[in-house]
Write a protein that holds these residues in place. Structure first.
Motif, short mmCIF file in Angstrom:
data_model
loop_
_atom_site.label_atom_id
_atom_site.label_comp_id
_atom_site.label_asym_id
_atom_site.label_seq_id
_atom_site.Cartn_x
_atom_site.Cartn_y
_atom_site.Cartn_z
N SER A 100 35.38 13.76 9.50
CA SER A 100 34.48 13.28 10.55
C SER A 100 35.07 12.06 11.26
N LEU A 101 35.61 11.13 10.50
CA LEU A 101 36.21 9.94 11.11
C LEU A 101 37.41 10.29 11.99
N ASN A 102 38.21 11.25 11.54
CA ASN A 102 39.36 11.68 12.34
C ASN A 102 38.91 12.30 13.65
N ARG A 103 37.86 13.07 13.59
CA ARG A 103 37.34 13.70 14.80
C ARG A 103 36.76 12.66 15.76
N ILE A 104 36.07 11.68 15.21
CA ILE A 104 35.53 10.60 16.04
C ILE A 104 36.68 9.87 16.74
N GLN A 105 37.70 9.54 15.97
CA GLN A 105 38.84 8.81 16.53
C GLN A 105 39.52 9.61 17.64
N LYS A 106 39.62 10.90 17.42
CA LYS A 106 40.29 11.77 18.39
C LYS A 106 39.49 11.93 19.68
N LEU A 107 38.18 12.11 19.56
CA LEU A 107 37.38 12.48 20.73
C LEU A 107 36.57 11.36 21.36
N ASP A 108 36.29 10.32 20.63
CA ASP A 108 35.34 9.34 21.15
C ASP A 108 35.88 8.48 22.27
N ASP A 159 37.18 9.54 24.92
CA ASP A 159 36.74 10.22 26.14
C ASP A 159 35.22 10.36 26.21
N LEU A 160 34.60 10.58 25.07
CA LEU A 160 33.16 10.82 25.05
C LEU A 160 32.33 9.54 25.02
N ASN A 161 32.88 8.53 24.36
CA ASN A 161 32.16 7.26 24.20
C ASN A 161 30.73 7.48 23.70
N SER A 162 30.61 8.27 22.65
CA SER A 162 29.29 8.67 22.15
C SER A 162 28.83 7.91 20.91
N PHE A 163 29.68 7.07 20.35
CA PHE A 163 29.31 6.31 19.16
C PHE A 163 29.17 4.83 19.50
N VAL A 164 28.04 4.28 19.12
CA VAL A 164 27.81 2.84 19.30
C VAL A 164 28.53 2.09 18.20
N ALA A 165 28.48 2.64 16.99
CA ALA A 165 29.11 1.99 15.84
C ALA A 165 29.56 3.05 14.84
N VAL A 166 30.63 2.74 14.15
CA VAL A 166 31.11 3.58 13.05
C VAL A 166 31.26 2.66 11.85
#
Length: 75
Positions: free
Chosen positions: A29-37, A39-46
């Protein structure tokens, strides 16, 4: 990405049955967040301690200790 196509309950059951480690699910999940976020800017915090928490869940499960229903599931 093998966990992304499964339901939360399926992943949870696999973690509890020790077929998969929480650390692996969280890492994916963290790898996917790092890869896509970027461009998406969908996470406020991890949670920067997510892997640490996942390791604790895996240790509790290995010891046969009870864990919560969402323990080890990245949300």
């Amino acid at each position: 990405m093998k966990y992304l196509n499964q339901s939360l309950l399926e992943v949870r059951d696999q973690i509890l049955a020790r077929k998969v480690k929480s650390v692996d699910v969280v890492s994916e999940s963290l790898n996917r967040i790092q890869k896509l976020d970027k461009d998406l800017n969908s996470f406020v915090a991890v949670n920067d301690k997510a892997l640490e928490s996942a390791e604790l869940v895996d240790q509790k499960i290995e010891k046969g200790e009870k864990v919560g229903p969402l323990a080890g599931i990245p949300i």
